[in-house]
Design an enzyme around this catalytic site. Structure first.
Site, PDB file in Angstrom:
ATOM      1  N   ASP A 103       0.865  -1.185   0.000  1.00 12.47           N
ATOM      2  CA  ASP A 103       0.000   0.000   0.000  1.00 12.47           C
ATOM      3  C   ASP A 103       0.897   1.228   0.000  1.00 12.47           C
ATOM      4  O   ASP A 103       1.919   1.236   0.694  1.00 12.47           O
ATOM      5  CB  ASP A 103      -0.894  -0.029   1.262  1.00 12.47           C
ATOM      6  CG  ASP A 103      -2.135   0.831   1.123  1.00 12.47           C
ATOM      7  OD1 ASP A 103      -1.999   2.016   0.772  1.00 12.47           O
ATOM      8  OD2 ASP A 103      -3.239   0.315   1.373  1.00 12.47           O
ATOM      9  N   TYR A 161     -12.937   7.047 -13.976  1.00 17.13           N
ATOM     10  CA  TYR A 161     -12.758   6.023 -12.942  1.00 17.13           C
ATOM     11  C   TYR A 161     -13.396   4.703 -13.409  1.00 17.13           C
ATOM     12  O   TYR A 161     -12.779   3.650 -13.393  1.00 17.13           O
ATOM     13  CB  TYR A 161     -13.388   6.475 -11.606  1.00 17.13           C
ATOM     14  CG  TYR A 161     -13.784   5.311 -10.736  1.00 17.13           C
ATOM     15  CD1 TYR A 161     -12.821   4.607 -10.033  1.00 17.13           C
ATOM     16  CD2 TYR A 161     -15.116   4.882 -10.670  1.00 17.13           C
ATOM     17  CE1 TYR A 161     -13.173   3.496  -9.275  1.00 17.13           C
ATOM     18  CE2 TYR A 161     -15.475   3.777  -9.926  1.00 17.13           C
ATOM     19  CZ  TYR A 161     -14.500   3.090  -9.231  1.00 17.13           C
ATOM     20  OH  TYR A 161     -14.850   1.988  -8.507  1.00 17.13           O
ATOM     21  N   GLU A 213     -25.308  14.221 -11.860  1.00 16.86           N
ATOM     22  CA  GLU A 213     -24.977  13.785 -13.220  1.00 16.86           C
ATOM     23  C   GLU A 213     -24.311  12.400 -13.201  1.00 16.86           C
ATOM     24  O   GLU A 213     -23.452  12.132 -12.357  1.00 16.86           O
ATOM     25  CB  GLU A 213     -24.027  14.802 -13.851  1.00 16.86           C
ATOM     26  CG  GLU A 213     -24.046  14.735 -15.364  1.00 16.86           C
ATOM     27  CD  GLU A 213     -23.071  15.721 -15.972  1.00 16.86           C
ATOM     28  OE1 GLU A 213     -22.509  15.381 -17.013  1.00 16.86           O
ATOM     29  OE2 GLU A 213     -22.873  16.811 -15.394  1.00 16.86           O
ATOM     30  N   SER A 234     -16.278  -3.116 -10.514  1.00 14.16           N
ATOM     31  CA  SER A 234     -17.424  -2.364 -10.004  1.00 14.16           C
ATOM     32  C   SER A 234     -18.629  -2.549 -10.914  1.00 14.16           C
ATOM     33  O   SER A 234     -18.490  -2.725 -12.132  1.00 14.16           O
ATOM     34  CB  SER A 234     -17.040  -0.883  -9.972  1.00 14.16           C
ATOM     35  OG  SER A 234     -18.183  -0.091  -9.849  1.00 14.16           O
ATOM     36  N   LYS A 251     -11.911   0.640 -14.689  1.00 13.51           N
ATOM     37  CA  LYS A 251     -12.361  -0.709 -14.296  1.00 13.51           C
ATOM     38  C   LYS A 251     -12.655  -1.544 -15.552  1.00 13.51           C
ATOM     39  O   LYS A 251     -12.286  -2.714 -15.648  1.00 13.51           O
ATOM     40  CB  LYS A 251     -13.611  -0.626 -13.413  1.00 13.51           C
ATOM     41  CG  LYS A 251     -13.390   0.078 -12.087  1.00 13.51           C
ATOM     42  CD  LYS A 251     -12.401  -0.678 -11.213  1.00 13.51           C
ATOM     43  CE  LYS A 251     -12.113   0.012  -9.906  1.00 13.51           C
ATOM     44  NZ  LYS A 251     -10.961  -0.549  -9.190  1.00 13.51           N
ATOM     45  N   LEU A 260     -22.909   7.760  -0.208  1.00 12.84           N
ATOM     46  CA  LEU A 260     -24.055   8.083   0.645  1.00 12.84           C
ATOM     47  C   LEU A 260     -23.810   7.804   2.134  1.00 12.84           C
ATOM     48  O   LEU A 260     -24.054   8.669   2.976  1.00 12.84           O
ATOM     49  CB  LEU A 260     -25.282   7.292   0.147  1.00 12.84           C
ATOM     50  CG  LEU A 260     -26.568   7.533   0.911  1.00 12.84           C
ATOM     51  CD1 LEU A 260     -27.009   8.993   0.823  1.00 12.84           C
ATOM     52  CD2 LEU A 260     -27.679   6.618   0.389  1.00 12.84           C
TER      53      LEU A 260
HETATM   54  N1  UDP Z   1     -26.542   9.964  -2.910  1.00 14.80           N
HETATM   55  C1  UDP Z   1     -27.217  11.081  -2.414  1.00 14.80           C
HETATM   56  N2  UDP Z   1     -26.500  12.013  -1.722  1.00 14.80           N
HETATM   57  C2  UDP Z   1     -25.149  11.887  -1.485  1.00 14.80           C
HETATM   58  C3  UDP Z   1     -24.481  10.743  -1.986  1.00 14.80           C
HETATM   59  C4  UDP Z   1     -25.215   9.818  -2.694  1.00 14.80           C
HETATM   60  O1  UDP Z   1     -28.412  11.234  -2.605  1.00 14.80           O
HETATM   61  O2  UDP Z   1     -24.559  12.787  -0.863  1.00 14.80           O
HETATM   62  C5  UDP Z   1     -27.296   8.953  -3.649  1.00 14.80           C
HETATM   63  C6  UDP Z   1     -26.805   8.760  -5.083  1.00 14.80           C
HETATM   64  O3  UDP Z   1     -27.470   9.649  -5.942  1.00 14.80           O
HETATM   65  C7  UDP Z   1     -27.152   7.292  -5.327  1.00 14.80           C
HETATM   66  C8  UDP Z   1     -27.010   6.644  -3.954  1.00 14.80           C
HETATM   67  O4  UDP Z   1     -27.096   7.712  -3.011  1.00 14.80           O
HETATM   68  O5  UDP Z   1     -28.484   7.168  -5.723  1.00 14.80           O
HETATM   69  C9  UDP Z   1     -25.666   5.924  -3.775  1.00 14.80           C
HETATM   70  O6  UDP Z   1     -24.641   6.811  -4.127  1.00 14.80           O
HETATM   71  P1  UDP Z   1     -23.118   6.480  -3.888  1.00 14.80           P
HETATM   72  O7  UDP Z   1     -22.325   7.667  -4.337  1.00 14.80           O
HETATM   73  O8  UDP Z   1     -22.920   6.030  -2.467  1.00 14.80           O
HETATM   74  O9  UDP Z   1     -22.848   5.207  -4.799  1.00 14.80           O
HETATM   75  P2  UDP Z   1     -22.975   5.017  -6.402  1.00 14.80           P
HETATM   76  O10 UDP Z   1     -24.064   4.034  -6.571  1.00 14.80           O
HETATM   77  O11 UDP Z   1     -23.269   6.343  -7.006  1.00 14.80           O
HETATM   78  O12 UDP Z   1     -21.659   4.484  -6.783  1.00 14.80           O
END
Ligand code: UDP
Length: 346
Positions: free
Chosen positions: A33, A152, A299, A127, A156, A203
């Site tokens: 790492d 990103y 987006e 992913s 993958k 999230l």
């Molecule tokens: N999300 C949200 N607010 C945040 C971060 C994420 O509403 O501050 C929503 C995002 O639009 C998605 C879900 O939570 O529908 C999971 O998002 P995350 O970024 O954790 O994972 P992703 O599936 O986008 O890789």
């Protein structure tokens, strides 16, 4: 003593949980790492949990000579589990070359070193982003791989293609790509978990940092999707279940149980939750109200993603066991213990 395994990015979120599972299964683990997005103290926590510290090498695998040298030193390893990569979607849009360079140079250097040293097994962190906006749900491994929405995501997709090509040209080489859905949660000890640098993109860490008072307000990205409450649906999976899937994949490689030299598995629970359902569950677990507001869609977000889990169940003999409540409970426990230990200087 069982086989020796190299875990790149073993101090990171999914890497550290996988190192714990590997040690618990009797594997000898060496962590590579560069600590660019992780902390060395995680190794002490791994030792606290398992009673055993993995061997640690601080190396930047995107540098060819460094990578070559460290693999020569550990050329008795039987496999590599490769987590080390940049992962911030937004940043990758701003700095695509940094992402392609780091994520792809390191993969190519690792694969070269593996071939040279006859370490002929690799498990790769992929992913669900490689499915783009899927036409069919649940997503099976035979769903079309699409152009991802970010550099990103594209690292993958390209990495998977590199692995496929290599397994075709090197006849003894075997690879498994694991396509993660949405990993959340933390180890039940509360000693290891996700350590986002800066403001989190995902999230769950955003929710827990709001709840603990580091961030002010959660923005829910869109409530006009065609879902039961209008917010987007994801397949959240407990990081400890995810870690165990890596051990199952490793066992499959080492026992030579593969049907083809390159295989792909989804790692999810098969169940989708909306953003509002996650917020409600968090509020229940933490017994508090969360400050959030609905804003515009983000987006690149797709309305709905959840995995078909049958292939992993059949071939890896693995399935996710921990439910949403435990995922959120452990995320919240981790956030609280982390902040307490930050105050004490770790
Ligand atoms: N999300 C949200 N607010 C945040 C971060 C994420 O509403 O501050 C929503 C995002 O639009 C998605 C879900 O939570 O529908 C999971 O998002 P995350 O970024 O954790 O994972 P992703 O599936 O986008 O890789």
């Amino acid at each position: 003593m069982k086989n020796k395994v190299i875990v790149t990015g073993g101090c990171g979120y999914i890497g550290s949980h996988t190192v714990v599972s590997l040690i618990e299964e009797g594997y000898e683990v060496v962590v590579f790492d560069d600590l660019s997005n992780s902390k060395e103290f995680i190794l002490n926590k791994i030792e606290e949990i398992t009673g055993k510290a993995p061997v640690f090498e601080k190396v930047n695998l995107a540098k060819e000579s460094v990578c070559k040298e460290i693999f020569q030193k550990h050329n008795d390893a039987k496999a590599v589990i490769h987590f080390a990569a940049y992962k911030a979607v937004g940043e990758s849009v701003q700095k695509p070359l940094m992402y392609y360079k780091n994520n792809l140079f390191s993969l190519i250097n690792i694969l070269n070193a593996q071939v040279e040293n006859k370490i002929e097994n690799i498990i790769f962190s992929s992913s669900a982003t490689v499915y783009g906006e899927p036409d069919l749900l649940p997503i099976t491994e035979s769903n079309e791989v699409k152009q991802p929405f970010s550099p990103y995501g594209n690292t993958k997709k390209v990495a998977e293609e590199i692995l496929l090509d290599l397994t075709k040209s090197e006849h003894n080489f075997s690879a498994i790509s694991l396509r993660y859905f949405n990993p959340i949660g933390a180890h039940s000890s509360g000693l290891i978990g996700e350590l986002p640098s800066g403001i989190p993109n995902n999230l769950l860490p955003y929710i827990t940092q709001c709840a603990i008072g580091i961030l002010e307000q959660l923005k829910v990205f869109g409530d006009d999707y065609d879902t039961k409450d209008g917010t987007a649906i994801r397949d959240y999976i407990h990081v400890v279940d995810l870690a165990k899937a890596h051990v199952a994949a490793l066992n499959r490689l080492l026992k030579k149980e593969q049907e083809t030299s390159y295989e792909v598995f989804n790692l999810g629970t098969g169940k989708g939750y909306t953003v509002l359902e996650i917020i409600r569950e968090f509020e229940k677990v933490a017994n508090m109200k969360l400050n959030y507001k609905i804003v515009e869609r983000r987006e690149g977000d797709v309305p709905e993603l959840y995995a078909a889990t049958k292939l992993a169940e059949e071939k890896l003999g693995w399935k996710a066991l921990l439910g949403l409540n435990e995922m959120i409970r452990s995320s919240w426990q981790w956030e609280q213990q982390l902040r307490a230990s930050v105050k004490e200087g770790y």
